[in-house]
Design a protein around this motif. Sequence first.
Motif, mmCIF file in Angstrom:
data_model
loop_
_atom_site.group_PDB
_atom_site.id
_atom_site.type_symbol
_atom_site.label_atom_id
_atom_site.label_comp_id
_atom_site.label_asym_id
_atom_site.label_seq_id
_atom_site.Cartn_x
_atom_site.Cartn_y
_atom_site.Cartn_z
ATOM 1 N N LEU A 137 -3.470 -7.884 -3.767
ATOM 2 C CA LEU A 137 -2.313 -7.934 -2.869
ATOM 3 C C LEU A 137 -1.091 -8.280 -3.709
ATOM 4 O O LEU A 137 -1.026 -9.347 -4.322
ATOM 5 N N LEU A 138 -0.119 -7.367 -3.755
ATOM 6 C CA LEU A 138 1.053 -7.547 -4.605
ATOM 7 C C LEU A 138 2.308 -7.404 -3.757
ATOM 8 O O LEU A 138 2.516 -6.378 -3.094
ATOM 9 N N ARG A 139 3.118 -8.444 -3.775
ATOM 10 C CA ARG A 139 4.376 -8.427 -3.009
ATOM 11 C C ARG A 139 5.529 -7.959 -3.893
ATOM 12 O O ARG A 139 5.405 -7.894 -5.125
ATOM 13 N N ASN A 140 6.668 -7.699 -3.238
ATOM 14 C CA ASN A 140 7.862 -7.259 -3.976
ATOM 15 C C ASN A 140 8.319 -8.284 -5.003
ATOM 16 O O ASN A 140 8.859 -7.940 -6.053
ATOM 17 N N ASP A 141 8.139 -9.560 -4.700
ATOM 18 C CA ASP A 141 8.645 -10.601 -5.605
ATOM 19 C C ASP A 141 7.711 -10.855 -6.782
ATOM 20 O O ASP A 141 7.929 -11.769 -7.572
ATOM 21 N N GLY A 142 6.602 -10.051 -6.887
ATOM 22 C CA GLY A 142 5.697 -10.177 -8.024
ATOM 23 C C GLY A 142 4.556 -11.140 -7.812
ATOM 24 O O GLY A 142 3.723 -11.298 -8.705
ATOM 25 N N SER A 143 4.492 -11.813 -6.686
ATOM 26 C CA SER A 143 3.358 -12.701 -6.420
ATOM 27 C C SER A 143 2.122 -11.845 -6.141
ATOM 28 O O SER A 143 2.171 -10.892 -5.372
ATOM 29 N N CYS A 144 1.042 -12.203 -6.800
ATOM 30 C CA CYS A 144 -0.163 -11.381 -6.770
ATOM 31 C C CYS A 144 -1.356 -12.255 -6.408
ATOM 32 O O CYS A 144 -1.460 -13.401 -6.852
ATOM 33 N N ARG A 145 -2.243 -11.705 -5.595
ATOM 34 C CA ARG A 145 -3.431 -12.437 -5.176
ATOM 35 C C ARG A 145 -4.586 -11.455 -5.065
ATOM 36 O O ARG A 145 -4.414 -10.330 -4.616
ATOM 37 N N VAL A 146 -5.794 -11.895 -5.478
ATOM 38 C CA VAL A 146 -7.006 -11.073 -5.384
ATOM 39 C C VAL A 146 -7.926 -11.712 -4.357
ATOM 40 O O VAL A 146 -8.215 -12.904 -4.436
ATOM 41 N N ILE A 147 -8.382 -10.898 -3.398
ATOM 42 C CA ILE A 147 -9.239 -11.415 -2.340
ATOM 43 C C ILE A 147 -10.457 -10.509 -2.172
ATOM 44 O O ILE A 147 -10.459 -9.356 -2.604
ATOM 45 N N SER A 148 -11.515 -11.059 -1.559
ATOM 46 C CA SER A 148 -12.650 -10.229 -1.168
ATOM 47 C C SER A 148 -12.266 -9.409 0.052
ATOM 48 O O SER A 148 -11.305 -9.727 0.752
ATOM 49 N N VAL A 149 -13.024 -8.353 0.294
ATOM 50 C CA VAL A 149 -12.730 -7.520 1.462
ATOM 51 C C VAL A 149 -13.018 -8.339 2.723
ATOM 52 O O VAL A 149 -14.163 -8.718 2.974
ATOM 53 N N PRO A 150 -11.969 -8.650 3.511
ATOM 54 C CA PRO A 150 -12.179 -9.507 4.677
ATOM 55 C C PRO A 150 -12.470 -8.694 5.943
ATOM 56 O O PRO A 150 -12.236 -7.478 5.997
ATOM 57 N N GLU A 151 -12.968 -9.375 6.921
ATOM 58 C CA GLU A 151 -13.093 -8.753 8.228
ATOM 59 C C GLU A 151 -11.724 -8.707 8.894
ATOM 60 O O GLU A 151 -11.335 -7.697 9.479
ATOM 61 N N LYS A 152 -10.996 -9.835 8.788
ATOM 62 C CA LYS A 152 -9.625 -9.884 9.281
ATOM 63 C C LYS A 152 -8.951 -11.088 8.646
ATOM 64 O O LYS A 152 -9.435 -12.203 8.752
ATOM 65 N N GLU A 153 -7.823 -10.839 7.980
ATOM 66 C CA GLU A 153 -7.135 -11.936 7.290
ATOM 67 C C GLU A 153 -5.635 -11.692 7.312
ATOM 68 O O GLU A 153 -5.169 -10.567 7.109
ATOM 69 N N TYR A 154 -4.898 -12.757 7.527
ATOM 70 C CA TYR A 154 -3.432 -12.681 7.507
ATOM 71 C C TYR A 154 -2.969 -12.757 6.057
ATOM 72 O O TYR A 154 -3.346 -13.662 5.314
ATOM 73 N N ILE A 155 -2.130 -11.801 5.640
ATOM 74 C CA ILE A 155 -1.689 -11.758 4.237
ATOM 75 C C ILE A 155 -0.171 -11.823 4.103
ATOM 76 O O ILE A 155 0.350 -11.838 2.987
ATOM 77 N N GLY A 156 0.578 -11.827 5.193
ATOM 78 C CA GLY A 156 2.026 -11.855 5.112
ATOM 79 C C GLY A 156 2.591 -10.518 4.654
ATOM 80 O O GLY A 156 1.863 -9.557 4.424
ATOM 81 N N PRO A 157 3.925 -10.422 4.519
ATOM 82 C CA PRO A 157 4.548 -9.166 4.070
ATOM 83 C C PRO A 157 4.062 -8.790 2.667
ATOM 84 O O PRO A 157 4.326 -9.513 1.711
ATOM 85 N N THR A 158 3.336 -7.706 2.556
ATOM 86 C CA THR A 158 2.751 -7.274 1.285
ATOM 87 C C THR A 158 3.021 -5.791 1.098
ATOM 88 O O THR A 158 2.712 -4.982 1.962
ATOM 89 N N LYS A 159 3.614 -5.451 -0.044
ATOM 90 C CA LYS A 159 3.996 -4.067 -0.279
ATOM 91 C C LYS A 159 2.876 -3.237 -0.881
ATOM 92 O O LYS A 159 2.639 -2.102 -0.481
ATOM 93 N N PHE A 160 2.151 -3.798 -1.861
ATOM 94 C CA PHE A 160 1.124 -3.044 -2.562
ATOM 95 C C PHE A 160 -0.261 -3.623 -2.252
ATOM 96 O O PHE A 160 -0.487 -4.820 -2.433
ATOM 97 N N VAL A 161 -1.204 -2.774 -1.820
ATOM 98 C CA VAL A 161 -2.607 -3.154 -1.588
ATOM 99 C C VAL A 161 -3.464 -2.185 -2.380
ATOM 100 O O VAL A 161 -3.448 -0.974 -2.119
#
Length: 697
Positions: A501-525
């Motif tokens: 999950l990569l946002r415009n501001d460059g913050s990056c996070r790696v997650i497992s494939v969820p059933e349902k999860e809130y990720i906030g405004p995210t540009k790149f998946v």
Amino acid sequence: MVADYYIEYASYVVKDRAIPDVDDGLKPVQRRILHCLNSIDDGRFNRVASTIGDTMHYHPHGDQSIGDALVVLANKEYFIEKQGNFGNILTGDGAAAPRYIECRISPLAKETLFNKEITEFVPSYDGRSQEPVCLPAKIPALLMLGSDGIAVGMTTTIFPHNFNELLDAQIDILAGRKPKPVYPDFLQGGIMDVTEYEDGAGRIRVRARIEPDGDKKIVIREIPPTTTSEKLLESIEDAAKKGKIKISSIADFSTDKVAIELALPRGVYSEDTIRELYAYTNCEVSINSVLRVIKDDVPMLMTVSEVLERNTEKLVEYLTAELKLEEEKLEKLFHEKTLAQIFIENRIYKRIEKCETLETIFSETRKGLLQHKDKLRREITDEDVEKLLQIPIRRISLFDINKNETEIAKILADMDGVHDHLEHIKPFAIEYLTNIKEKYGKNFPRRTEIAELDTVKARDIARKDIKVHHDKINYFIGTNVKASAKDATPLVCTEFDKLVLLRNDGSCRVISVPEKEYIGPTKFVMIADRSQIYSIIYRDKKSGTWYAKRFRIGQYMLNKEYNIIPPDCIIEQLFTNDGVVVELQLIASKRRSTNAVRVDFKDIALRSRDARGIRVTVYQVANVVVLNKGSKFDESSQEEEDTSEDAQQQEDPQQDQAEATTPEQEEATPEQEETPPEQEKRKLKRRIDEDKPFFLE
């Protein structure tokens, strides 16, 4: 006191319950069962319930433990012959009640395990009976039977091995040759990889034997030793429920042989499904070997070779003891027959007719015998004289001297044979093992095939059928999320994939494939790939400087946030292809010789995830045009990717000031060339919706 009791209990469990003895390969309960069966053997089958009751004279535990141990030992098919329903090791069905089934000691056990004359006995737990300390096993019973047990602070897992191969190895040891490696052999069959067996100190991989019956049917013929057809069905059904394999139906026709049929649905083929069965079900198991035994009253780890050496030494020891006993018996028989012939042939019995006392009778008999002392091999005892005096008159009158001399000659020949065996004990042991193998070997063929198996990794064959949807309005992502747009294409991945999950501001996070999860405004998946190289164009909001960067998201911790660009910057473009070329079209200015900056990402060195990018231009950009979309990333074609990650992590995030400078940067600054209306016009022309999310595969 507690410590003393605990040590006493631990010692009892280790030595008298859970760990087998290296010499006869048996745990105490198994030894007592076999001793009891041998004691009551009359050639007929005995009811198991009766055998359990007899064994309880020696075993201080309940009838259930004895019955279970007897059934397990009988199902190994070496030392107990069975009659009735003893269960099924293939299907997992239990045995019938002990009162309905029968057993008896096998000929192999009677011939190789028992000899009271060389067996040490001790009082049983209540002192009323005598039980053997260890049976004089003349075959490697430990490696034949296998064993497993859990004691205080230790376990043992010993695999069964092939009867014929074990005897061949012992013959090689006796002959002074290096024996061939000996590998496990299971009654269930299967296919086994022994590459990491390490002489019993490693592990093995065992697969079920699966045969395709056309493209749409699979039949399982043999199973691994740690499972049953019922458990295997459960693991297959569980994998099917989780979507790891696809089958339309499954049927178990197993009886004395395994036969599990799997029908496949449309679009699924047998070759692929077989690999999935090995990866996701108990059709392939890995088992560790822990060859821990009791040796000289001490638990210790050994190897298969060491056990075979020990068993071979014991074989020689037992055969030598039996030959010496045989020699003693022949010597005694020779002495008795020679004395009897002297006593009768020389009419020594006539000398005692006038004797009035027992002393004179013994004295006259001894005097008569001493005259023929040269025919004897040892001294005459009072016991010998007493036996002669007990010979009945009828036997004396019917005594056949020629027959007796023939019997004495045969005894002498047998004694010469025994002496020869003792002098050449190893060839005699080889002959003994050869005869045992010829007599019983045909009953124990190898069942488990030895082969080098390829490794089937679940990650490599995982089906790419998990659809991840992104709710771009409410900022949710997962498999149980409804996409915000009807025509939105889901991200298709496997169960092992991770999402970047990569946002415009460059913050990056790696997650497992969820059933349902809130990720906030995210540009790149994107799907995480440690080898993937990402190419980005980003801009500093304050200074307006544009940068280019190539990097990997290599090592990471799940759900931890990383920053791939400095603060107050924004990602303008991101590319996953290799060889991308872009052109930054600048706001037109007559004071510059060029109004475009070309960026070829191949010329940009690979940097660490946290490093700052290379400065491209400080001027205002009107548009970013992709000149070459590149091709899918091919790691083998990238020489610069061999740069170590450790070296990349040492880069200074602030080192961008020394990077490449374009010619137009030296001509003018943005503040000198643009008026406020021109700046507003540029902003309208190249406006980018920074909050608009999208999928990028």
